[in-house]
Scaffold this active site. Sequence first.
Site, short mmCIF file in Angstrom:
data_model
loop_
_atom_site.label_atom_id
_atom_site.label_comp_id
_atom_site.label_asym_id
_atom_site.label_seq_id
_atom_site.Cartn_x
_atom_site.Cartn_y
_atom_site.Cartn_z
N CYS A 65 0.85 -1.19 0.00
CA CYS A 65 0.00 0.00 0.00
C CYS A 65 0.89 1.24 0.00
O CYS A 65 1.80 1.35 0.83
CB CYS A 65 -0.89 -0.02 1.24
N CYS A 68 0.46 3.12 3.66
CA CYS A 68 0.91 2.61 4.96
C CYS A 68 1.95 1.50 4.88
O CYS A 68 2.37 0.98 5.90
CB CYS A 68 -0.28 2.14 5.77
N CYS A 114 -7.16 -1.27 1.44
CA CYS A 114 -6.13 -1.76 2.35
C CYS A 114 -6.80 -1.97 3.71
O CYS A 114 -7.44 -1.07 4.23
CB CYS A 114 -4.99 -0.75 2.44
N CYS A 117 -5.21 0.65 6.50
CA CYS A 117 -5.44 2.10 6.54
C CYS A 117 -6.67 2.55 5.75
O CYS A 117 -6.93 3.75 5.64
CB CYS A 117 -4.21 2.84 6.04
N CYS A 137 -8.50 -5.81 -9.32
CA CYS A 137 -8.18 -4.76 -10.27
C CYS A 137 -7.80 -3.51 -9.47
O CYS A 137 -8.65 -2.85 -8.89
CB CYS A 137 -9.41 -4.50 -11.15
#
Length: 150
Positions: A65, A68, A114, A117, A137
Amino acid sequence: MLKWIDILNFARNGNPEPDQRVEKSETEWKQLLTDEQFAVTRQKGTERPFSSDVCSRFDPGIYACVCCNTLLFDANEKFESGTGWPSFTQPIKENAVAYLKDHTHGMVRVEIVCNTCNAHLGHIFPDGPQPSGLRYCANAVSLKKVEETV
């Protein structure tokens, strides 16, 4: 291995607990991210299809991510979907990604975020390759390559 029925169950009944949580204010996220990263990850935007070379790169590694640093996808699960966005068949761990019902734009979809976060990553669809049949996707700007594998 996650299947479409698992994704629907998570979206309906709740997601697995993340290993940790990261919470920041909008101001803090704006300071950490580019304008495009902020628009996509924090405001649920979408980058233009085929706007990133990440779609056509298949070198080994791990994608995290951008907000984070949570590890999300292994490049071994990446495939060419022809959609213009990077696509994966599985997350790196079952609790890395969370699934939310999305009824925007006159469609019914499952958003992927995510799980650490709540950064918007993209959407998941049941039209990926077997054996899972899943297509995560993702917006390329929501991801960053963090680790090469040997």
